[in-house]
Motif scaffolding. Structure first.
Motif, PDB file in Angstrom:
ATOM      1  N   LYS A 139      14.055 -14.117  -6.333  1.00  0.00           N
ATOM      2  CA  LYS A 139      12.961 -13.160  -6.510  1.00  0.00           C
ATOM      3  C   LYS A 139      12.463 -12.710  -5.145  1.00  0.00           C
ATOM      4  CE  LYS A 139      12.777 -14.071 -10.967  1.00  0.00           C
ATOM      5  NZ  LYS A 139      13.741 -13.451 -11.759  1.00  0.00           N
ATOM      6  N   ASN A 140      11.902 -11.504  -5.108  1.00  0.00           N
ATOM      7  CA  ASN A 140      11.304 -11.012  -3.876  1.00  0.00           C
ATOM      8  C   ASN A 140       9.985 -11.763  -3.680  1.00  0.00           C
ATOM      9  OD1 ASN A 140      10.277  -9.653  -1.732  1.00  0.00           O
ATOM     10  ND2 ASN A 140      10.041  -7.696  -2.767  1.00  0.00           N
ATOM     11  N   ASP A 141       9.974 -12.690  -2.743  1.00  0.00           N
ATOM     12  CA  ASP A 141       8.781 -13.507  -2.552  1.00  0.00           C
ATOM     13  C   ASP A 141       8.138 -13.296  -1.187  1.00  0.00           C
ATOM     14  OD1 ASP A 141      10.774 -14.684  -1.089  1.00  0.00           O
ATOM     15  OD2 ASP A 141      10.365 -16.724  -1.755  1.00  0.00           O
ATOM     16  N   LYS A 142       8.413 -12.151  -0.576  1.00  0.00           N
ATOM     17  CA  LYS A 142       7.837 -11.873   0.741  1.00  0.00           C
ATOM     18  C   LYS A 142       6.704 -10.863   0.611  1.00  0.00           C
ATOM     19  CE  LYS A 142      11.971 -12.854   3.306  1.00  0.00           C
ATOM     20  NZ  LYS A 142      11.924 -13.799   4.297  1.00  0.00           N
ATOM     21  N   VAL A 143       5.647 -11.112   1.370  1.00  0.00           N
ATOM     22  CA  VAL A 143       4.530 -10.178   1.452  1.00  0.00           C
ATOM     23  C   VAL A 143       4.985  -9.012   2.323  1.00  0.00           C
ATOM     24  CG1 VAL A 143       2.138  -9.881   2.195  1.00  0.00           C
ATOM     25  CG2 VAL A 143       2.892 -12.076   1.238  1.00  0.00           C
ATOM     26  N   THR A 144       4.821  -7.787   1.823  1.00  0.00           N
ATOM     27  CA  THR A 144       5.280  -6.627   2.595  1.00  0.00           C
ATOM     28  C   THR A 144       4.262  -6.256   3.665  1.00  0.00           C
ATOM     29  OG1 THR A 144       4.227  -4.997   1.149  1.00  0.00           O
ATOM     30  CG2 THR A 144       6.456  -5.735   0.524  1.00  0.00           C
ATOM     31  N   GLU A 145       4.732  -5.533   4.650  1.00  0.00           N
ATOM     32  CA  GLU A 145       3.833  -5.051   5.708  1.00  0.00           C
ATOM     33  C   GLU A 145       2.792  -4.105   5.121  1.00  0.00           C
ATOM     34  OE1 GLU A 145       3.577  -6.181   8.850  1.00  0.00           O
ATOM     35  OE2 GLU A 145       5.112  -7.612   8.221  1.00  0.00           O
ATOM     36  N   ALA A 146       3.189  -3.314   4.118  1.00  0.00           N
ATOM     37  CA  ALA A 146       2.243  -2.396   3.473  1.00  0.00           C
ATOM     38  C   ALA A 146       1.121  -3.177   2.786  1.00  0.00           C
ATOM     39  CB  ALA A 146       2.970  -1.512   2.466  1.00  0.00           C
ATOM     40  N   GLN A 147       1.471  -4.287   2.145  1.00  0.00           N
ATOM     41  CA  GLN A 147       0.447  -5.121   1.505  1.00  0.00           C
ATOM     42  C   GLN A 147      -0.490  -5.711   2.553  1.00  0.00           C
ATOM     43  OE1 GLN A 147       3.131  -7.698  -0.772  1.00  0.00           O
ATOM     44  NE2 GLN A 147       2.133  -6.990  -2.660  1.00  0.00           N
ATOM     45  N   LYS A 148       0.073  -6.220   3.643  1.00  0.00           N
ATOM     46  CA  LYS A 148      -0.760  -6.800   4.704  1.00  0.00           C
ATOM     47  C   LYS A 148      -1.737  -5.763   5.249  1.00  0.00           C
ATOM     48  CE  LYS A 148       2.608 -10.210   6.357  1.00  0.00           C
ATOM     49  NZ  LYS A 148       3.501 -10.580   7.471  1.00  0.00           N
ATOM     50  N   SER A 149      -1.233  -4.571   5.484  1.00  0.00           N
ATOM     51  CA  SER A 149      -2.084  -3.504   6.022  1.00  0.00           C
ATOM     52  C   SER A 149      -3.182  -3.125   5.028  1.00  0.00           C
ATOM     53  CB  SER A 149      -1.221  -2.284   6.350  1.00  0.00           C
ATOM     54  OG  SER A 149      -2.026  -1.232   6.813  1.00  0.00           O
ATOM     55  N   LEU A 150      -2.829  -2.982   3.762  1.00  0.00           N
ATOM     56  CA  LEU A 150      -3.803  -2.640   2.728  1.00  0.00           C
ATOM     57  C   LEU A 150      -4.906  -3.688   2.638  1.00  0.00           C
ATOM     58  CD1 LEU A 150      -4.467  -0.723   0.263  1.00  0.00           C
ATOM     59  CD2 LEU A 150      -3.246  -2.406  -1.125  1.00  0.00           C
ATOM     60  N   ILE A 151      -4.514  -4.941   2.648  1.00  0.00           N
ATOM     61  CA  ILE A 151      -5.487  -6.037   2.537  1.00  0.00           C
ATOM     62  C   ILE A 151      -6.369  -6.102   3.787  1.00  0.00           C
ATOM     63  CG2 ILE A 151      -5.731  -8.553   2.371  1.00  0.00           C
ATOM     64  CD1 ILE A 151      -3.033  -8.366   0.641  1.00  0.00           C
ATOM     65  N   LYS A 152      -5.750  -5.968   4.938  1.00  0.00           N
ATOM     66  CA  LYS A 152      -6.515  -6.002   6.193  1.00  0.00           C
ATOM     67  C   LYS A 152      -7.540  -4.872   6.228  1.00  0.00           C
ATOM     68  CE  LYS A 152      -5.980  -5.941  11.190  1.00  0.00           C
ATOM     69  NZ  LYS A 152      -5.052  -5.920  12.312  1.00  0.00           N
ATOM     70  N   ASN A 153      -7.130  -3.665   5.814  1.00  0.00           N
ATOM     71  CA  ASN A 153      -8.025  -2.510   5.858  1.00  0.00           C
ATOM     72  C   ASN A 153      -9.099  -2.532   4.775  1.00  0.00           C
ATOM     73  OD1 ASN A 153      -6.679  -1.468   8.079  1.00  0.00           O
ATOM     74  ND2 ASN A 153      -5.255  -0.278   6.818  1.00  0.00           N
ATOM     75  N   ASN A 154      -8.952  -3.391   3.786  1.00  0.00           N
ATOM     76  CA  ASN A 154      -9.923  -3.459   2.696  1.00  0.00           C
ATOM     77  C   ASN A 154     -10.544  -4.844   2.568  1.00  0.00           C
ATOM     78  OD1 ASN A 154      -9.772  -0.757   1.153  1.00  0.00           O
ATOM     79  ND2 ASN A 154      -7.638  -1.275   1.588  1.00  0.00           N
ATOM     80  N   PHE A 155     -10.502  -5.606   3.647  1.00  0.00           N
ATOM     81  CA  PHE A 155     -11.022  -6.970   3.605  1.00  0.00           C
ATOM     82  C   PHE A 155     -12.520  -7.020   3.344  1.00  0.00           C
ATOM     83  CE2 PHE A 155     -12.630 -10.917   5.547  1.00  0.00           C
ATOM     84  CZ  PHE A 155     -11.935 -11.814   4.758  1.00  0.00           C
ATOM     85  N   ASN A 156     -13.243  -5.963   3.683  1.00  0.00           N
ATOM     86  CA  ASN A 156     -14.694  -5.971   3.503  1.00  0.00           C
ATOM     87  C   ASN A 156     -15.120  -5.770   2.057  1.00  0.00           C
ATOM     88  OD1 ASN A 156     -15.269  -6.519   6.151  1.00  0.00           O
ATOM     89  ND2 ASN A 156     -15.265  -4.370   6.738  1.00  0.00           N
ATOM     90  N   ILE A 157     -14.214  -5.476   1.170  1.00  0.00           N
ATOM     91  CA  ILE A 157     -14.564  -5.368  -0.247  1.00  0.00           C
ATOM     92  C   ILE A 157     -14.921  -6.777  -0.726  1.00  0.00           C
ATOM     93  CG2 ILE A 157     -13.688  -4.830  -2.570  1.00  0.00           C
ATOM     94  CD1 ILE A 157     -11.798  -2.795  -1.251  1.00  0.00           C
ATOM     95  N   PRO A 158     -16.094  -6.927  -1.327  1.00  0.00           N
ATOM     96  CA  PRO A 158     -16.556  -8.271  -1.718  1.00  0.00           C
ATOM     97  C   PRO A 158     -15.544  -9.043  -2.576  1.00  0.00           C
ATOM     98  CG  PRO A 158     -18.338  -6.701  -1.946  1.00  0.00           C
ATOM     99  CD  PRO A 158     -17.112  -5.907  -1.610  1.00  0.00           C
ATOM    100  N   GLN A 159     -14.888  -8.371  -3.520  1.00  0.00           N
ATOM    101  CA  GLN A 159     -13.928  -9.068  -4.379  1.00  0.00           C
ATOM    102  C   GLN A 159     -12.753  -9.631  -3.570  1.00  0.00           C
ATOM    103  OE1 GLN A 159     -15.161  -5.949  -4.746  1.00  0.00           O
ATOM    104  NE2 GLN A 159     -14.978  -5.217  -6.846  1.00  0.00           N
ATOM    105  N   VAL A 160     -12.342  -8.889  -2.556  1.00  0.00           N
ATOM    106  CA  VAL A 160     -11.234  -9.330  -1.701  1.00  0.00           C
ATOM    107  C   VAL A 160     -11.665 -10.553  -0.898  1.00  0.00           C
ATOM    108  CG1 VAL A 160      -9.714  -8.695   0.223  1.00  0.00           C
ATOM    109  CG2 VAL A 160     -10.182  -7.040  -1.608  1.00  0.00           C
ATOM    110  N   LYS A 161     -12.861 -10.469  -0.324  1.00  0.00           N
ATOM    111  CA  LYS A 161     -13.396 -11.606   0.449  1.00  0.00           C
ATOM    112  C   LYS A 161     -13.524 -12.850  -0.425  1.00  0.00           C
ATOM    113  CE  LYS A 161     -16.641  -9.269   3.324  1.00  0.00           C
ATOM    114  NZ  LYS A 161     -17.988  -9.326   3.842  1.00  0.00           N
ATOM    115  N   GLU A 162     -14.077 -12.655  -1.633  1.00  0.00           N
ATOM    116  CA  GLU A 162     -14.274 -13.784  -2.545  1.00  0.00           C
ATOM    117  C   GLU A 162     -12.938 -14.424  -2.920  1.00  0.00           C
ATOM    118  OE1 GLU A 162     -16.529 -12.422  -5.929  1.00  0.00           O
ATOM    119  OE2 GLU A 162     -18.128 -11.652  -4.632  1.00  0.00           O
ATOM    120  N   TYR A 163     -11.951 -13.585  -3.208  1.00  0.00           N
ATOM    121  CA  TYR A 163     -10.636 -14.104  -3.586  1.00  0.00           C
ATOM    122  C   TYR A 163     -10.051 -14.933  -2.433  1.00  0.00           C
ATOM    123  CZ  TYR A 163      -5.816 -14.313  -5.237  1.00  0.00           C
ATOM    124  OH  TYR A 163      -4.576 -14.752  -5.642  1.00  0.00           O
TER     125      TYR A 163
END
Length: 195
Positions: free
Chosen positions: A128-152
């Protein structure tokens, strides 16, 4: 009354498919053979459980006089294969029927497993594809201030992008896109926080 010779004769009519040097009968071939032997027989299926994306099914094969000839069970996981993304319950039913017919001696010259079961098992063994993509890392980094993301991230002990597992990245990506779709004003802190 059906004799072993009758089963042997009907098995000779079954087409098989070669998988890695071994022949397997398709379930539809087993059903056709059963109908040749027992035109008024029944194939009954019952869902034993459907929970958390897992289906467990039972199939019962009966002769023309309603006597049980064979019982088979199957287990399928939703999303375990491309087909199971939409049809894991149907796949489970097919597997249970194939196994129940095999218990009747139909289509088992080389294996109780049907072609469909073997093909599904091979698909499940693929990496299975079990690697985090660079696009996912960038999306998460750029949206880290969303409370739900921080809480998770806090609940999982994730403090750096390098700690992300594929399941976490997928969950966070979904969370971010759902927040974007709702177009609800997001409670984003004014000071920048990143991994």
């Amino acid at each position: 009354m059906i004799k072993f010779e009758d089963i042997k004769k009907v098995n000779e009519t079954i087409s098989t498919i070669d998988v890695k040097g071994k022949n397997y009968a398709e379930v539809n071939q087993r059903i056709k053979a059963f109908r040749m032997l027992y035109p008024a027989g029944t194939i009954e299926t019952e869902i034993l459980s459907v929970e958390n994306g897992v289906c467990i099914m039972k199939a019962t094969i009966k002769d023309d006089n309603d006597h049980i000839l064979g019982i088979g069970h199957a287990y399928e996981k939703e999303n375990s294969t491309f087909i199971n993304k939409t049809s894991y319950i149907e796949n489970c039913e097919t597997s249970a029927v194939g196994r129940a017919l095999a218990m009747c001696g139909i289509g088992i010259d080389t294996s109780v497993a049907s072609y469909e079961e073997v093909a599904n098992a091979i698909e499940n063994q693929k990496p299975k594809n079990d690697k985090v993509t660079e696009a996912q890392k960038s999306l998460i980094k750029n949206n880290f201030n969303i409370p739900q993301v921080k809480e998770y991230c806090a609940s999982k002990g994730i403090t750096k992008l390098s700690q992300l597992k594929k399941d976490d990245a997928d969950a966070l990506e979904k969370m971010i896109f759902e927040a974007m779709e709702k177009s609800a004003p997001l409670d984003i802190n004014s000071k920048e926080e990143t991994f």
